[in-house]
Design an enzyme around this catalytic site. Sequence first.
Site, PDB file in Angstrom:
ATOM      1  N   ASP A  11      48.302  31.872  73.484  1.00 17.20           N
ATOM      2  CA  ASP A  11      49.572  31.771  72.763  1.00 17.20           C
ATOM      3  C   ASP A  11      50.502  32.861  73.298  1.00 17.20           C
ATOM      4  OD1 ASP A  11      48.780  34.140  71.535  1.00 17.20           O
ATOM      5  OD2 ASP A  11      48.874  33.356  69.489  1.00 17.20           O
ATOM      6  N   CYS A  68      44.624  35.168  72.392  1.00 16.53           N
ATOM      7  CA  CYS A  68      45.719  35.266  71.413  1.00 16.53           C
ATOM      8  C   CYS A  68      45.819  36.732  71.004  1.00 16.53           C
ATOM      9  CB  CYS A  68      45.528  34.303  70.241  1.00 16.53           C
ATOM     10  SG  CYS A  68      44.230  34.706  69.064  1.00 16.53           S
ATOM     11  N   THR A  70      44.574  38.534  68.383  1.00 12.36           N
ATOM     12  CA  THR A  70      43.265  39.102  68.035  1.00 12.36           C
ATOM     13  C   THR A  70      42.106  38.381  68.703  1.00 12.36           C
ATOM     14  OG1 THR A  70      43.096  37.602  66.151  1.00 12.36           O
ATOM     15  CG2 THR A  70      44.076  39.780  65.734  1.00 12.36           C
ATOM     16  N   GLY A  73      42.072  33.614  65.862  1.00 12.23           N
ATOM     17  CA  GLY A  73      42.599  32.273  65.598  1.00 12.23           C
ATOM     18  C   GLY A  73      42.258  31.290  66.693  1.00 12.23           C
ATOM     19  N   HIS A 101      22.538  34.518  75.544  1.00  7.49           N
ATOM     20  CA  HIS A 101      21.911  34.017  74.314  1.00  7.49           C
ATOM     21  C   HIS A 101      22.564  32.754  73.772  1.00  7.49           C
ATOM     22  CE1 HIS A 101      19.887  38.067  73.006  1.00  7.49           C
ATOM     23  NE2 HIS A 101      19.743  37.824  74.295  1.00  7.49           N
ATOM     24  N   HIS A 136      16.236  30.785  73.278  1.00  8.10           N
ATOM     25  CA  HIS A 136      17.640  30.578  72.892  1.00  8.10           C
ATOM     26  C   HIS A 136      18.053  29.109  72.977  1.00  8.10           C
ATOM     27  CE1 HIS A 136      18.020  34.891  72.900  1.00  8.10           C
ATOM     28  NE2 HIS A 136      17.589  34.932  74.162  1.00  8.10           N
TER      29      HIS A 136
HETATM   30  C1  RB5 Z   1      50.362  35.599  66.600  1.00  5.87           C
HETATM   31  O1  RB5 Z   1      51.252  36.464  66.003  1.00  5.87           O
HETATM   32  C2  RB5 Z   1      48.943  35.899  66.132  1.00  5.87           C
HETATM   33  O2  RB5 Z   1      48.799  35.575  64.794  1.00  5.87           O
HETATM   34  C3  RB5 Z   1      47.947  35.160  66.986  1.00  5.87           C
HETATM   35  O3  RB5 Z   1      48.123  35.496  68.310  1.00  5.87           O
HETATM   36  C4  RB5 Z   1      46.484  35.458  66.690  1.00  5.87           C
HETATM   37  O4  RB5 Z   1      46.238  36.831  66.645  1.00  5.87           O
HETATM   38  C5  RB5 Z   1      45.881  34.733  65.585  1.00  5.87           C
HETATM   39  O5  RB5 Z   1      44.665  34.808  65.347  1.00  5.87           O
END
Ligand code: RB5
Length: 147
Positions: A11, A68, A70, A73, A101, A136
């Site tokens: 993203d 993305c 974090t 998502g 694994h 595994h």
């Molecule tokens: C985008 O702002 C952020 O929410 C997305 O990149 C991600 O971290 C979602 O899990």
Amino acid sequence: MSGKPIAIASDHAGYDLKATLAEELVAMGHEIVDLGTDGQDSVDYPDFAKDMTRAIIDGRAERGVLVCGTGVGISIAANRHPGIRAALCHNETTARLAREHNDANVLALGARIVGVEVAKDCLKAFLTTEFAGGRHAKRVAKLADGG
Ligand code: RB5
């Protein structure tokens, strides 16, 4: 590794790291399928996870990389697609063990969480580590039918 391309997508929050990792993949000798996004404009990560997983499911790519903010998502979104085992990794060890694994076929990374060099370490471990099989294998098989 079969020599098939590696699919990569992100993203907007993962765009810069995706571009860096795409260059790294090419430098490592891999063909890539870059499924976007192509800039900083806000987009929805499930759309890019879906396109990337489709490339694996259709056989156009062997493995995938998703980024993305974090990594949370986009990994959740990827794992909703049958046949996808996306691992959200934070260092070389998690990436290596996700292959050994879990036979992970998608590496998910958080661009706001890991630095560029750690992300590159994850990428190298993900691409160079074989699935260990053995004990595994039956566990990974259970993932396919929900346990
Ligand atoms: C985008 O702002 C952020 O929410 C997305 O990149 C991600 O971290 C979602 O899990």
